[in-house]
Enzyme design. Sequence first.
Site, PDB file in Angstrom:
ATOM      1  CE  LYS A 113      -6.970   1.630  10.534  1.00 40.97           C
ATOM      2  NZ  LYS A 113      -5.695   0.890  10.566  1.00 40.97           N
ATOM      3  CG  ASP A 122      -0.900  -5.896   0.425  1.00 40.15           C
ATOM      4  OD1 ASP A 122      -2.144  -5.959   0.411  1.00 40.15           O
ATOM      5  OD2 ASP A 122      -0.283  -4.813   0.415  1.00 40.15           O
ATOM      6  CE1 TYR A 144      -9.599   3.009   8.051  1.00 42.25           C
ATOM      7  CE2 TYR A 144      -9.574   5.364   8.503  1.00 42.25           C
ATOM      8  CZ  TYR A 144      -8.901   4.190   8.231  1.00 42.25           C
ATOM      9  OH  TYR A 144      -7.530   4.194   8.144  1.00 42.25           O
ATOM     10  CG  LEU A 188       1.158   0.071   7.848  1.00 48.03           C
ATOM     11  CD1 LEU A 188       2.240  -0.733   8.557  1.00 48.03           C
ATOM     12  CD2 LEU A 188       1.793   0.960   6.790  1.00 48.03           C
ATOM     13  N   GLY A 221       0.823  -1.199   0.000  1.00 47.07           N
ATOM     14  CA  GLY A 221       0.000   0.000   0.000  1.00 47.07           C
ATOM     15  C   GLY A 221       0.861   1.253   0.000  1.00 47.07           C
ATOM     16  CG  PHE A 222       0.368   6.161   0.364  1.00 46.87           C
ATOM     17  CD1 PHE A 222       1.458   6.633  -0.342  1.00 46.87           C
ATOM     18  CD2 PHE A 222      -0.226   6.976   1.311  1.00 46.87           C
ATOM     19  CE1 PHE A 222       1.959   7.911  -0.107  1.00 46.87           C
ATOM     20  CE2 PHE A 222       0.255   8.250   1.549  1.00 46.87           C
ATOM     21  CZ  PHE A 222       1.350   8.723   0.842  1.00 46.87           C
TER      22      PHE A 222
END
Length: 327
Positions: free
Chosen positions: A154, A32, A150, A77, A11-12
């Site tokens: 989280k 991933d 979200y 992550l 990911g980013f």
Amino acid sequence: MSHIVVTGGYGFVGSHLVTELLERGDRVTIFDFAKNTRDTSIDFDRYPNFRFVQGDVTDVTALEAAITPDVDMVFHLASVVGVNKYVEDPLRVVDVSVTGTRNVLELSHRRGARVVFTSTSEVYGKNPDTPWAEDDDRVLGSTRTARWSYSTSKAMAEHMVFAMHDTYGLPVTVVRFFNVYGPRQNPIFVISKSIHRILNGREPLLYDTGDQTRCFTYVDDAVAGTLLAAGSDAAVGEVFNIGSMTETTMRDAVDMAIKIANVDSVSSTTAFDTAERYGARYEDIPRRVPDSTKAQRELGWRLNVDLEEGLRRTIDWARANPWYLKS
């Protein structure tokens, strides 16, 4: 040399973190759901100390192939990100954050690995009393508003992280990112989408009034804070805000991107009405400002890249990577 697992490593933020870990000589396993084969600036396979394991964090059997008994640390992550995904598939958002994190924590405990969990400024919700310190209250909207899926998931994951620490002594640290941006970011966020549109000769979108404020954090600074937290014994059992404390309106950020990119055909913005697009499933946050003094004091973290320089670097990278502008 440590053996480190990074879930969501393609990911980013994950890809930038993996680059730093490999460059310093660690053995790194990315877990991933797929390799990032589009981004030609990523070539982890050239490192002899790199391994990729494909799978979903909700699948504990797949995860066991990555978090093996010799793993020293797990950077967790893996997550479903993007407002469009929060409102369109909140069940998947919750499942990955809650079930996935539970799997990572329990397996890390079995393997004796330390965990660094990357959380989000979204957990504070719409608390009007900014800047937000790590133990400030969470203020959220209705559970009928899908946007909060979200934030809630989280926060639930954070509860599990600290419960595993308090109950079983699992060494854990939480870092909360504030509006991270930079090269490789999916063009669905305000900075990345604006740059993507501008460099393709299209006006960037201005969401609602444009008066909402954010504190934009360049990805290199976010990774630096994460690594400092991971390397600190004093950070075990703690949570840290990792974010710029400079408040910028959406309008000013987009206007700055237009100016730096300097594309002749783009000089203004296109209005985007979130109520019209998302309806009652979405609710915006007017201000999002961290108090990052704890990270500065206890980790020695500093913001090194301001928004203007970060935009310039991101725009230069996007221009040098034509595949990104075609995505």
